[in-house]
Enzyme design. Structure first.
Site, PDB file in Angstrom:
ATOM      1  N   GLU A  38       0.890  -1.177   0.000  1.00 44.87           N
ATOM      2  CA  GLU A  38       0.000   0.000   0.000  1.00 44.87           C
ATOM      3  C   GLU A  38       0.915   1.209   0.000  1.00 44.87           C
ATOM      4  OE1 GLU A  38      -3.152  -0.170  -0.268  1.00 44.87           O
ATOM      5  OE2 GLU A  38      -3.462  -2.281   0.204  1.00 44.87           O
ATOM      6  N   GLU A  43      -6.119  -4.801   0.859  1.00 48.43           N
ATOM      7  CA  GLU A  43      -6.356  -5.139   2.262  1.00 48.43           C
ATOM      8  C   GLU A  43      -7.861  -5.068   2.506  1.00 48.43           C
ATOM      9  OE1 GLU A  43      -3.774  -2.100   4.151  1.00 48.43           O
ATOM     10  OE2 GLU A  43      -2.444  -3.782   4.583  1.00 48.43           O
TER      11      GLU A  43
HETATM   12  P1  NAD Z   1       8.421   4.835   4.339  1.00 46.59           P
HETATM   13  O1  NAD Z   1       8.304   4.023   3.110  1.00 46.59           O
HETATM   14  O2  NAD Z   1       9.603   5.690   4.496  1.00 46.59           O
HETATM   15  O3  NAD Z   1       8.391   3.876   5.621  1.00 46.59           O
HETATM   16  C1  NAD Z   1       7.341   2.959   5.861  1.00 46.59           C
HETATM   17  C2  NAD Z   1       7.849   1.864   6.787  1.00 46.59           C
HETATM   18  O4  NAD Z   1       8.824   1.091   6.087  1.00 46.59           O
HETATM   19  C3  NAD Z   1       8.572   2.373   8.039  1.00 46.59           C
HETATM   20  O5  NAD Z   1       8.268   1.518   9.120  1.00 46.59           O
HETATM   21  C4  NAD Z   1      10.034   2.260   7.661  1.00 46.59           C
HETATM   22  O6  NAD Z   1      10.887   2.139   8.778  1.00 46.59           O
HETATM   23  C5  NAD Z   1      10.017   0.977   6.863  1.00 46.59           C
HETATM   24  N1  NAD Z   1      11.135   0.819   5.934  1.00 46.59           N
HETATM   25  C6  NAD Z   1      11.965   1.750   5.431  1.00 46.59           C
HETATM   26  N2  NAD Z   1      12.869   1.192   4.601  1.00 46.59           N
HETATM   27  C7  NAD Z   1      12.600  -0.140   4.578  1.00 46.59           C
HETATM   28  C8  NAD Z   1      13.153  -1.250   3.896  1.00 46.59           C
HETATM   29  N3  NAD Z   1      14.190  -1.119   3.070  1.00 46.59           N
HETATM   30  N4  NAD Z   1      12.621  -2.469   4.116  1.00 46.59           N
HETATM   31  C9  NAD Z   1      11.564  -2.633   4.932  1.00 46.59           C
HETATM   32  N5  NAD Z   1      10.996  -1.609   5.600  1.00 46.59           N
HETATM   33  C10 NAD Z   1      11.497  -0.380   5.421  1.00 46.59           C
HETATM   34  O7  NAD Z   1       7.064   5.668   4.431  1.00 46.59           O
HETATM   35  P2  NAD Z   1       6.682   6.775   5.504  1.00 46.59           P
HETATM   36  O8  NAD Z   1       7.444   8.018   5.192  1.00 46.59           O
HETATM   37  O9  NAD Z   1       6.739   6.193   6.877  1.00 46.59           O
HETATM   38  O10 NAD Z   1       5.113   6.996   5.187  1.00 46.59           O
HETATM   39  C11 NAD Z   1       4.624   7.887   4.233  1.00 46.59           C
HETATM   40  C12 NAD Z   1       4.215   7.167   2.969  1.00 46.59           C
HETATM   41  O11 NAD Z   1       3.269   6.145   3.272  1.00 46.59           O
HETATM   42  C13 NAD Z   1       3.522   8.065   1.968  1.00 46.59           C
HETATM   43  O12 NAD Z   1       4.043   7.815   0.682  1.00 46.59           O
HETATM   44  C14 NAD Z   1       2.065   7.636   2.038  1.00 46.59           C
HETATM   45  O13 NAD Z   1       1.308   7.856   0.878  1.00 46.59           O
HETATM   46  C15 NAD Z   1       2.206   6.191   2.333  1.00 46.59           C
HETATM   47  N6  NAD Z   1       0.972   5.646   2.915  1.00 46.59           N
HETATM   48  C16 NAD Z   1       0.202   4.818   2.145  1.00 46.59           C
HETATM   49  C17 NAD Z   1      -0.991   4.313   2.645  1.00 46.59           C
HETATM   50  C18 NAD Z   1      -1.865   3.403   1.821  1.00 46.59           C
HETATM   51  O14 NAD Z   1      -2.735   2.764   2.380  1.00 46.59           O
HETATM   52  N7  NAD Z   1      -1.681   3.318   0.512  1.00 46.59           N
HETATM   53  C19 NAD Z   1      -1.376   4.634   3.948  1.00 46.59           C
HETATM   54  C20 NAD Z   1      -0.562   5.477   4.699  1.00 46.59           C
HETATM   55  C21 NAD Z   1       0.612   5.976   4.176  1.00 46.59           C
END
Ligand code: NAD
Length: 480
Positions: A249, A461
């Site tokens: 997502e 989901e």
């Molecule tokens: P992010 O991708 O930076 O991090 C998300 C999670 O992934 C965190 O827990 C982070 O620690 C972990 N992570 C980082 N690198 C990783 C790796 N290499 N392997 C595994 N895990 C890793 O995102 P963010 O900045 O926390 O959240 C914002 C983003 O989330 C925005 O782009 C937003 O649109 C998206 N979002 C999407 C939905 C949806 O349902 N589509 C919902 C909420 C947020």
């Protein structure tokens, strides 16, 4: 200073390396807690604990799983005030929002999947051969990873954990290191609820470090990820040759299509909410507002007036409509997009500036920004800002509105405002997104499939989709 622990094999534990990361309070810009900087060994311990717990947990009856998930929901409701306070402190979102949306939804996620699993069934097929019956067995995957972002911390992590556990999997959960507090409080709740050791493990720290072990671990059979498209793509790339089941997502750049025949006042109210709720940091927020030309001037005037009237201030102040954005890096990113919008020739109609509320001068506050005069293909209209920044674009015809709505690499959600039922159905069918709201926004029924297409997601989901993701189907064919 509060110190958060990992939750491994039923115990709250410090990371093996003894290192911690700072957790900031966005409203003050100050450090207020420490979170484990877990290392590969911590991840390994969590995966091993989950693997050890899997045979017993997957053999519990549906009723037992229902009861324990319901107990967790009950404890979340009992602690709602504490959890809402923690969420507002950790994220900078208004306390009212955390209390009215985030925490009730976290409890609802457990309640929903506690009940859904009691109703989950699989198919049986008679024929086409005489004397043959096929039926489908559904088994849990084993150890699964649930990785979640910072914008709706408890809401989103429980949206993954609850169906995974309900289906009989054991879980290693990885909350965002930026907002770890409510996942830590959830660990305590799970201990109190009597969840057997190892069934849920919560591992804190850098995504890059934890992901390195988790994404490639042979015992991790499935990964449910919510976060940025960049990290989602990285996970997809690493896991595909390992044949893990993966659900992603990711980001959005959601269009809101406003037609002149809509219920104007309702539309205006909801569009202010869909643009700026949670400081615009919801993946489902509308960021590209498309307005039928004949309504454009009226809408622009009213919308800007309403955006300017929003009170931006400390999350714990119940007069604040909008709190602080998540971090100084994110504040700079959003301010960078405001500058970019102007550089690209956009007219900034209001906001977009950092403010310093008295007593919270070092917090990360930004006034909602509204742009016009930006071409659909410019970066401001194409890239996810994930902050309180929207663009207004007029359109002449339904065809043009559809073309603008689909002019995006993202495809998460869209909102359509019209009283014309045929048009609503036509557009719902033709807009390339996973979720369409007609004359509303973010009205959720947890039974429906949730997710996006294009760069917004892979898999769905929600409801039975989540239970299907967290189980492996097996066909059994009997000739009798
Ligand atoms: P992010 O991708 O930076 O991090 C998300 C999670 O992934 C965190 O827990 C982070 O620690 C972990 N992570 C980082 N690198 C990783 C790796 N290499 N392997 C595994 N895990 C890793 O995102 P963010 O900045 O926390 O959240 C914002 C983003 O989330 C925005 O782009 C937003 O649109 C998206 N979002 C999407 C939905 C949806 O349902 N589509 C919902 C909420 C947020």
């Amino acid at each position: 200073m509060e110190r958060i622990s990992n939750y491994i094999n039923g115990h709250l534990k410090s990371p093996v390396g003894g290192s911690f990361l700072h957790v900031f309070n966005p409203s003050s810009g100050q450090i207020y807690a420490e979170v484990p900087a877990s290392e590969p060994e911590d991840v390994e311990n969590a995966v091993q604990a989950a693997q050890l717990a899997f045979p017993a947990w997957s053999n519990t009856s549906v009723q037992e799983r229902h009861d324990i998930l319901s107990k967790i929901a009950e404890l979340i409701k009992e602690r709602a005030a504490t959890l809402a306070h923690a969420e507002a402190q950790d994220t900078g979102k208004p306390l009212n929002l955390a209390a009215q949306v985030d925490i009730p939804r976290a409890a609802a996620n457990f309640d929903f999947f506690a009940n859904a699993i009691t109703q989950f069934s699989s198919e049986a097929h008679h024929g086409p051969h005489r004397n043959a019956l096929n039926y489908t067995l559904r088994a849990p995957l084993g150890v699964v990873a649930c990785i979640s972002p910072w914008n709706l911390p408890l809401y989103l992590i429980t949206w993954k954990i609850a169906p995974a556990l309900a289906a009989g999997n054991t879980v290693v959960a990885k909350p965002s290191e930026v907002t770890p507090m409510t996942a830590f409080l959830l660990s305590q709740i799970c201990i109190e609820a009597g969840l057997p050791p190892g069934v849920l493990n919560v591992i804190h720290g850098s995504g890059a470090v934890i992901g390195k072990t988790l994404n490639v671990h042979p015992l991790v059979k499935g990964i449910s990820f919510t976060g940025s498209t960049r990290v989602g793509a990285e996970i997809a790339g690493i896991t595909s040759p390992l044949f893990k089941k993966v659900s992603l997502e990711m980001g959005g750049k959601n269009p809101c299509l406003i037609f002149a025949d809509c219920d104007y006042e309702k539309m205006l109210d909801k569009t202010i909410g869909s643009s700026f709720s949670n400081q615009g940091q919801i993946c489902l927020c509308s960021s590209r507002i498309l307005i039928e030309r004949s309504l454009y001037d009226r809408f622009k005037e009213d919308f800007v007036k309403r955006a300017e009237a929003l009170r931006v201030g400390p999350p714990m102040d119940d007069t604040s409509d909008i709190g602080a954005v998540i971090s100084s890096e994110h504040l700079n990113k959003v301010l960078g997009y405001v500058a970019l919008g102007q550089k690209e020739g956009g007219t900034l109609l209001c906001g977009g500036n950092q403010i310093h509320p008295p007593g919270y001068e070092k917090g990360w506050y930004i006034r909602p920004a509204v742009f016009e005069n930006l071409a659909s293909d410019c970066r401001t209209n194409q890239e996810e800002v994930f902050g309180p920044v929207v663009t207004l674009t007029p359109f002449e015809t339904e065809e043009e509105a559809l073309q603008l709505a689909n002019d995006s690499s993202y495809g998460l959600s869209a909102t359509v405002w019209t009283r014309d039922l045929s048009r609503a159905h036509r557009l719902s069918k033709s807009i390339n997104v996973g979720i369409v709201w007609i004359n509303t926004w973010l009205l959720r029924d947890l039974r429906t499939p949730f997710g996006g297409m294009k760069n917004s997601g892979m898999g769905r989901e929600g409801g039975l989709e989540a239970l299907r993701f967290f189980t492996e189907p097996k066909n059994v064919c009997i000739e009798y």
